[in-house]
Design an enzyme around this catalytic site. Structure first.
Site, PDB file in Angstrom:
ATOM      1  N   TYR A   1      19.714  73.516 -77.311  1.00  0.00           N
ATOM      2  CA  TYR A   1      19.310  73.963 -78.655  1.00  0.00           C
ATOM      3  C   TYR A   1      18.465  75.238 -78.561  1.00  0.00           C
ATOM      4  CZ  TYR A   1      17.602  73.670 -83.482  1.00  0.00           C
ATOM      5  OH  TYR A   1      17.306  73.927 -84.802  1.00  0.00           O
TER       6      TYR A   1
ATOM      7  N   SER B   1      15.411  79.266 -84.902  1.00  0.00           N
ATOM      8  CA  SER B   1      14.411  78.191 -84.870  1.00  0.00           C
ATOM      9  C   SER B   1      13.195  78.656 -84.070  1.00  0.00           C
ATOM     10  CB  SER B   1      15.014  76.961 -84.178  1.00  0.00           C
ATOM     11  OG  SER B   1      14.028  75.999 -83.908  1.00  0.00           O
TER      12      SER B   1
END
Ligand SMILES: NC(=O)c1ccc[n+]([C@@H]2O[C@H](COP(=O)([O-])OP(=O)(O)OC[C@H]3O[C@@H](n4cnc5c(N)ncnc54)[C@H](OP(=O)(O)O)[C@@H]3O)[C@@H](O)[C@H]2O)c1
Length: 252
Positions: free
Chosen positions: A149, A136
């Site tokens: 995350y 990401s």
């Protein structure tokens, strides 16, 4: 082309499965929700490809090894493995809750290694193949509201970078895809406007092009590449200002 994809039951994984479903292809579809995989398998078969379903939790190391062995036995040569399954969680570090973070790490980090590593010796022996992990934009810098995350996605980038070095000279390629925001079920609960968000179809085009070109670490769309630079080298004040909204509720 024989392709094994995790997180195939929705979003980017589902889109990737549709893309690679060509006559003669074998597509391994891995996720936990078997009914969604069965539905997708029908669509894949309608395009002339063969689908094999693996209703497996990617954090289960033994089950993922078994799935990889089965896929290799079913199709012989494996051309492409995409470790795409991933989750986001609500920010709980300030409340002192570590279990949701451990769960996220098991899926986003261990899930990736569980997916990729069993195929490494197979591809090295073949002398061909591509191993892809989906990280990401958030993996390029720790973002507010996304400590776990961001850390999990950074681990994925670093793991794949090192794997690519290990694979030097084998003709097997390891690479990482780093999406900015994409409209999928993962981002649906995020409040507010998602900066530079693109559709799932557009993301699949960018991902499959990057895979075909054997990129190393590919961040997209182009606006995300600028954000990556700003996030990487910007001050903490700038990072706080640039950071998009985080999750406010647990995903499941
Ligand atoms: N959408 C974005 O804006 C965005 C941005 C950057 C990175 N990403 C990354 O892109 C990847 C795909 O995300 P998406 O947006 O397509 O999300 P999504 O629609 O929520 O899809 C996530 C997929 O992962 C699977 N999954 C989750 N936990 C699993 C587990 N324990 N075992 C096996 N499969 C599991 C889900 O299937 P089951 O629930 O059926 O298991 C689902 O198929 C993720 O790694 C995500 O972090 C997305």
């Amino acid at each position: 082309m024989n392709v094994f994809i995790t997180g195939a039951s929705s979003g980017l994984g589902e889109g990737l499965a549709h893309h690679y479903a060509k006559p003669g292809a074998v597509i391994g579809l891995c996720a936990r929700r078997a009914p969604l995989l069965t539905e997708l398998a029908r669509a894949v078969a309608a395009k002339g490809a063969r689908a094999i379903i693996y209703a497996v939790d990617v954090s289960d190391t033994a089950a993922m090894k078994k799935a990889a062995d089965d896929f290799v036995a079913a199709c012989g040569a494996v051309d492409l493995v995409i470790a795409n399954a991933g989750i986001g969680i609500a920010h709980r570090t300030l409340e002192g809750e570590s279990e949701p973070i451990a769960k996220l790490m098991r899926v986003n980090v261990i899930g990736v290694t569980n997916t990729v590593v069993p195929f490494v010796p197979v591809m090295v022996q073949q002398g061909s193949g591509t191993l892809v992990a989906v990280s990401s934009l958030a993996g390029h810098r720790g973002l507010p509201g996304r400590a776990a995350y961001s850390a999990s996605k950074a681990a994925v980038i670093t793991f794949m970078d090192a794997l690519r070095l290990d694979l030097h000279g084998t003709n097997v390629h390891a690479m990482t895809l780093c999406p900015g925001f994409v409209h999928t079920p993962l981002t649906a609960p995020l409040s507010g406007k998602l900066p530079f968000a693109i559709s799932c179809d557009e993301a699949v085009v960018q991902m499959t092009t990057a895979i075909a070109l054997h990129k190393k670490t590919f961040t997209f769309p182009w606006q995300a590449r600028i954000l990556r630079y700003l996030l990487k080298f910007g001050s903490e004040r700038m990072v706080r200002r640039l950071s998009p909204p985080a999750r406010t509720a647990a995903p499941e």
